[in-house]
Motif scaffolding. Structure first.
Motif, PDB file in Angstrom:
ATOM      1  N   ILE A  65      81.012   9.312 -24.057  1.00  0.00           N
ATOM      2  CA  ILE A  65      79.694   9.893 -24.788  1.00  0.00           C
ATOM      3  C   ILE A  65      79.774  11.448 -25.038  1.00  0.00           C
ATOM      4  N   ASP A  66      79.697  11.410 -26.588  1.00  0.00           N
ATOM      5  CA  ASP A  66      79.941  12.633 -27.167  1.00  0.00           C
ATOM      6  C   ASP A  66      79.031  13.470 -27.386  1.00  0.00           C
ATOM      7  N   LYS A  67      77.827  12.915 -27.211  1.00  0.00           N
ATOM      8  CA  LYS A  67      76.477  14.014 -27.395  1.00  0.00           C
ATOM      9  C   LYS A  67      75.434  13.651 -26.403  1.00  0.00           C
ATOM     10  N   VAL A  68      74.832  14.502 -25.685  1.00  0.00           N
ATOM     11  CA  VAL A  68      73.632  14.350 -24.795  1.00  0.00           C
ATOM     12  C   VAL A  68      72.652  15.169 -25.176  1.00  0.00           C
ATOM     13  N   VAL A  69      71.157  14.844 -25.519  1.00  0.00           N
ATOM     14  CA  VAL A  69      70.106  15.535 -25.675  1.00  0.00           C
ATOM     15  C   VAL A  69      69.023  15.251 -24.960  1.00  0.00           C
ATOM     16  N   SER A  70      68.311  16.116 -24.151  1.00  0.00           N
ATOM     17  CA  SER A  70      67.008  15.818 -23.397  1.00  0.00           C
ATOM     18  C   SER A  70      65.882  15.616 -24.498  1.00  0.00           C
ATOM     19  N   LEU A  71      65.380  14.418 -24.654  1.00  0.00           N
ATOM     20  CA  LEU A  71      64.321  13.828 -25.396  1.00  0.00           C
ATOM     21  C   LEU A  71      63.210  14.258 -25.003  1.00  0.00           C
ATOM     22  N   ASN A  72      62.680  13.868 -23.644  1.00  0.00           N
ATOM     23  CA  ASN A  72      61.578  14.361 -23.072  1.00  0.00           C
ATOM     24  C   ASN A  72      61.922  14.189 -21.597  1.00  0.00           C
ATOM     25  N   ARG A  73      60.686  13.730 -20.899  1.00  0.00           N
ATOM     26  CA  ARG A  73      60.943  14.025 -19.216  1.00  0.00           C
ATOM     27  C   ARG A  73      61.699  12.886 -18.666  1.00  0.00           C
ATOM     28  N   ASP A  74      61.403  11.588 -19.396  1.00  0.00           N
ATOM     29  CA  ASP A  74      62.000  10.322 -18.960  1.00  0.00           C
ATOM     30  C   ASP A  74      63.156   9.823 -19.701  1.00  0.00           C
ATOM     31  N   TYR A  75      63.563  10.553 -20.734  1.00  0.00           N
ATOM     32  CA  TYR A  75      64.727   9.909 -21.458  1.00  0.00           C
ATOM     33  C   TYR A  75      65.587  11.159 -21.935  1.00  0.00           C
ATOM     34  N   LEU A  76      66.865  10.725 -21.859  1.00  0.00           N
ATOM     35  CA  LEU A  76      67.951  11.379 -22.729  1.00  0.00           C
ATOM     36  C   LEU A  76      68.247  10.466 -24.023  1.00  0.00           C
TER      37      LEU A  76
END
Length: 417
Positions: free
Chosen positions: A50-61
């Motif tokens: 896994i080469d990138k992680v972004v917080s999209l909203n409260r429930d999802y990455l």
């Protein structure tokens, strides 16, 4: 702090809205709650990177693994492949950023696209709407992108380092500056901050394009130099840490950059972290995240996660050569620092305060014996400086650069505070 990680290669670091830290590694997704790690894998039979992680909203990455996008449902702790609702094919991005409304911008090959997530998602696959909004007509694929300082414009960088600007609603790309990268190097990250476009590269150091005057700066590591250079020419990310300062995360450490009021860049080199009195030998830093609270997280290639509290690093001590009790500190409208001292009277800095320059002081005041002990100071709204002595004498330094000498009657054996 690498106990419990799925892998010691840390490719991405992010923080979600609940304060959890997330690390994308060579063996899965890792959550750190301040005490322990928990590991999540896309497939139990395969340790996908896994080469990138972004917080999209409260429930999802929103994560990327081998260029494929996935949503991670934090509540149910499961991965959902992101696919085009029309073609049913997996969506692939070389880079992406989350938009405030739960959508996402991404680049792949020569196209800039936007995807919209139909929340809530009930199935095992996230079928999304894909809109291709702009195309680079040159033979030069996009590699990374970032948002503009206004939160609306986008900047895209190509393999050659050419920067394009995209304004939503115009449906076209505008070239900002031409790239100068050899084909053997590549752009690793892009940042728009303080009217600069910051271009990190692997192999060719760091570029900074000043949008105010069109000047292109270039910083590298040169073995013959000892000052104002990067710690390495492989720069994976530039992290803004406030007050016009940045950390360039490089292969063998990090470099602190400061933007001066004259829009010049000054560099100070760091090579490793200190922790519990011992020095880390692993300094190959390839990812990073800076928390606005002053906490820095660095992901390394093979060395796990490094952590530093930069709130402790930004204190500067300006020591004088002799014992001199400081009774008051003021800054005037021109940025000069004034000290009311017990042993040396009134001192003023030799130049306006600048965090990137050493601070030194010189005697500044009417040369009379009563002012050799200044025990208090004040600055009024008109810009005049006031100093008091232990025997009831008051001196004022006005905007006309003149000293006024006054005396007040105080009882004997009293001290003016």
């Amino acid at each position: 702090m690498n106990d419990g990680l799925s892998d010691n290669d840390i490719h991405s670091v992010a923080k979600d809205t609940e304060g959890f830290m997330w690390f994308g590694t060579g063996g899965g997704l890792n959550r750190y709650d301040g005490r322990t790690f928990k590991i999540f894998r896309i497939s139990e039979s395969s340790y996908r990177r896994i080469d990138k992680v972004v917080s999209l909203n409260r429930d999802y990455l929103l994560i990327r693994s081998e260029q494929n996008l996935f949503l991670f449902n934090k509540k149910y702790e499961r991965f959902l492949p992101v696919c085009d609702s029309v073609s049913k094919q997996p969506i692939m991005f070389s880079d992406f950023i989350a938009a405030p409304n739960g959508s996402c911008w991404g680049v792949f090959s020569n196209e800039l696209s936007k995807i919209t997530f139909p929340f809530p998602l009930a199935k095992d696959t996230a079928f999304v709407s894909v809109r291709h909004v702009a195309k680079n007509l040159q033979n030069d694929s996009f590699t990374v992108l970032c948002t503009g300082e206004d939160g609306k414009m986008l900047y895209c960088a190509s393999k050659k380092g050419t920067i394009y600007r995209f304004t939503p609603g115009q449906r076209k790309l505008q070239k900002v500056c031409d790239g100068q990268l050899p084909s053997s190097w590549w752009v690793s990250s892009l940042l728009n901050d303080n009217s600069f476009i910051w271009i990190s590269t692997v192999g060719d150091g760091l570029y900074g394009y000043d949008l105010t005057n069109g000047k292109l700066h270039h910083w590298q590591y040169i073995s013959e130099k000892t000052e104002n250079q990067l710690s390495h020419n492989d720069v994976f990310r530039l992290l803004p840490i406030g007050n016009a300062q940045y950390l360039a995360v490089t292969w063998n450490g990090y470099t602190l950059l400061s933007l001066t009021s004259e829009r010049e860049i000054e560099l100070r080199d760091f090579h490793s972290f200190l922790h519990n009195g011992k020095q880390y030998f692993e300094t190959r830093m390839i990812s990073g995240y800076y928390d606005k609270e002053g906490l820095l997280w660095i992901g390394t290639e093979g060395g796990g996660v490094l952590f530093s509290d930069l709130r402790q690093s930004f204190y500067h001590q300006y020591a004088q050569k002799r014992s001199n009790e400081i009774c008051g500190i003021q800054m005037d409208s021109d940025g000069y620092i004034w000290l009311a001292t017990f042993h040396k009277g009134v001192l003023r800095s030799t130049q306006p305060f600048d965090v990137t320059h050493p601070l030194s002081f010189e005697s500044f005041g009417p040369h009379i014996p009563q002012l050799k002990t200044a025990i208090c100071s004040s600055l009024n709204k008109n810009g005049s400086l006031w100093f008091g002595t232990k025997d009831g004498r008051i001196f004022r330094y006005g905007k006309n650069q003149q000293w006024d000498d006054m005396r007040i009657d105080i009882p004997k054996n009293s001290l003016l505070l």
